[in-house]
Write a protein that holds these residues in place. Structure first.
Motif, short mmCIF file in Angstrom:
data_model
loop_
_atom_site.label_atom_id
_atom_site.label_comp_id
_atom_site.label_asym_id
_atom_site.label_seq_id
_atom_site.Cartn_x
_atom_site.Cartn_y
_atom_site.Cartn_z
N TYR A 21 0.62 -1.23 0.11
CA TYR A 21 0.03 -0.06 -0.12
C TYR A 21 0.98 1.17 -0.06
CZ TYR A 21 -3.11 3.71 1.44
OH TYR A 21 -3.60 4.87 1.78
N SER A 22 0.32 2.30 -0.65
CA SER A 22 1.14 3.56 -0.75
C SER A 22 -0.10 4.67 -0.75
CB SER A 22 1.91 3.74 -1.77
OG SER A 22 1.59 3.59 -2.96
N ASN A 23 0.16 5.72 -0.11
CA ASN A 23 -1.12 6.74 0.16
C ASN A 23 -1.31 7.20 -1.49
OD1 ASN A 23 -1.68 6.89 2.55
ND2 ASN A 23 -0.38 8.29 3.11
N PRO A 24 -2.60 7.46 -1.90
CA PRO A 24 -2.84 8.42 -3.21
C PRO A 24 -2.04 9.23 -3.43
CG PRO A 24 -4.90 7.64 -1.92
CD PRO A 24 -3.51 7.60 -1.08
N ARG A 25 -1.56 9.57 -4.73
CA ARG A 25 -0.58 10.56 -5.06
C ARG A 25 -1.37 11.82 -5.90
NH1 ARG A 25 4.69 7.21 -6.40
NH2 ARG A 25 5.19 6.77 -4.58
N THR A 26 -2.65 11.31 -6.45
CA THR A 26 -3.96 12.32 -7.31
C THR A 26 -4.89 11.97 -6.78
OG1 THR A 26 -4.06 10.33 -8.74
CG2 THR A 26 -2.29 11.70 -9.28
N LEU B 102 -7.85 12.53 -2.19
CA LEU B 102 -7.31 11.95 -0.98
C LEU B 102 -5.93 12.46 -0.97
CD1 LEU B 102 -8.43 8.30 -0.74
CD2 LEU B 102 -9.38 10.30 0.25
N SER B 103 -5.19 12.69 -2.10
CA SER B 103 -3.93 13.08 -2.28
C SER B 103 -3.80 14.46 -1.46
CB SER B 103 -3.24 13.24 -3.36
OG SER B 103 -3.76 14.11 -4.48
N LYS B 104 -4.97 15.25 -1.47
CA LYS B 104 -4.90 16.70 -0.89
C LYS B 104 -5.23 16.72 0.51
CE LYS B 104 -5.38 18.00 -5.29
NZ LYS B 104 -3.91 18.34 -5.90
N TRP C 246 -5.46 11.70 7.93
CA TRP C 246 -6.99 11.79 7.72
C TRP C 246 -7.29 10.75 6.78
CZ3 TRP C 246 -9.33 17.55 7.12
CH2 TRP C 246 -8.95 17.92 8.37
N ILE C 247 -6.22 10.24 5.85
CA ILE C 247 -6.46 9.44 4.54
C ILE C 247 -7.39 8.06 4.90
CG2 ILE C 247 -5.75 8.02 2.72
CD1 ILE C 247 -3.52 10.35 2.31
#
Length: 339
Positions: free
Chosen positions: A25-30, A33-35, A40-41
């Motif tokens: 898993y990696s946090n969204p970059r676009t 959610l990336s904002k 919070w994600i």
């Protein structure tokens, strides 16, 4: 000896990675959610903020219920009254959906770790604990309560039933191959809520037509959720998740066609019992039937991406069919009341 990357590996003491050969898993970059701040994600993901398809599943039955209620009202309500209800129900359904999804992800976390599409859900991957997810579910319901209080008192028991049914639904895939049937009830209960919101008894004078529309919405939910579940058939079977996509995996389109015939029949009965005009029968009965037939024909059950995309798109196709005839019927009634 080379390491077997297909074997489950531990993420931490509480979780197991059943797909070690796939990217972590990696946090969204676009996207939205990336904002958000990284902390919070996981909570935004529990609410499915970035996935509007599920919101449509919650919201469209309320839109349908609003327009139907306007059609059976003794006096056609003001358009602004209907618009205000529709607007208030947007944030409410975001929270209701968020609470339902948070609860579902929490109780399904062991299943989700075994399903490729669901393995990175926040609770399944360990980003949110079981306790934190339960608290977050209750917080969303608590925030939604003041919004709910904007509706008349008779709406309250209907929402209580809705929340209870969503709570029970999350457990059904453990005990029956028909969880989609149970899911249909809380979604369709929006019809009763909306009738009560305009000051009428759902089980009173127009009970027959209201129940027919309620049944049509249940059949709609069973159809689209069974098709949607085809994304995960292989993993669900291994994980022990029950569902109609597994039960009817070789005959889902036949099942969907039969359900659509039943859906069209119930919509026709709704119109007959409510004494609606030809506009309703052409717009809603005809529109929904054609939209469902096109959806069932076009979706490719062997391709998960097709099932996922059509889950989103069919709400606009079929939902527009529902609303077309009901809106036309309301315009006729509103115009007559102003003459």
């Amino acid at each position: 000896m080379a390491k077997d990357n297909s074997q489950p590996t531990a993420w931490d003491e509480n979780t197991v990675n059943f797909f070690p050969h796939l990217p972590p898993y990696s946090n969204p970059r676009t996207g939205l959610l990336s904002k958000l701040p990284s902390s919070w994600i996981p909570y935004a993901q529990l609410m499915r903020i970035d996935r509007p398809g599920g919101f449509y599943a919650f919201y469209f039955p309320y839109l349908i219920g609003i327009m139907y209620s306007a059609c059976i009202a003794t006096t056609a309500p003001e358009p602004l009254t209907l618009a205000a209800q529709a607007a208030i129900l947007v944030p409410f359904n975001i929270l209701l959906r968020g609470a339902a999804c948070s609860w579902n992800d929490n109780v399904d976390q062991d299943f989700d770790r075994r399903v490729e599409r669901c393995r990175h859900r926040p609770v399944a991957r360990g980003a949110v604990s079981t306790t934190e997810a339960h608290i977050f579910t209750l917080v969303q319901l608590a925030i939604g309560y003041p919004i709910l209080r904007l509706f008349p008192e008779p709406c309250m028991p209907h929402m209580l039933v809705t929340v209870t049914l969503f709570t029970v639904y999350a457990l059904m895939k453990r005990v029956t191959y028909y969880p989609q049937v149970f899911l249909g009830f809380p979604f369709a209960w929006a019809i009763f809520f909306c009738v009560a919101a305009l000051g009428r008894d759902p089980f009173g004078e127009n009970a027959a037509s209201t129940l027919a529309l309620f049944g049509a919405n249940i059949l709609w939910t069973i159809t689209y959720d069974t098709i949607y579940a085809h994304q995960d058939v292989a993993d669900d079977e291994k994980a022990g998740v029950k569902g109609m996509a597994l039960r009817f995996k070789n005959s889902t389109k036949v099942l969907a066609s039969v359900l659509t015939i039943g859906q069209a029949g119930l919509l026709a009965l709704c119109g007959l019992w409510a004494d609606f005009s030809v506009v309703y029968f052409v717009g809603t009965v005809g529109g929904v039937t054609i939209a469902m037939a096109y959806y069932i024909y076009k979706v490719d059950l062997s391709r998960p991406e097709s099932c996922g995309a059509w889950f989103h798109d069919q709400f606009w196709l079929v939902g527009s069919g529902f609303l077309a005839g009901l809106t036309g019927e309301y315009v006729i009634k509103r115009t007559a009341s102003m003459a």
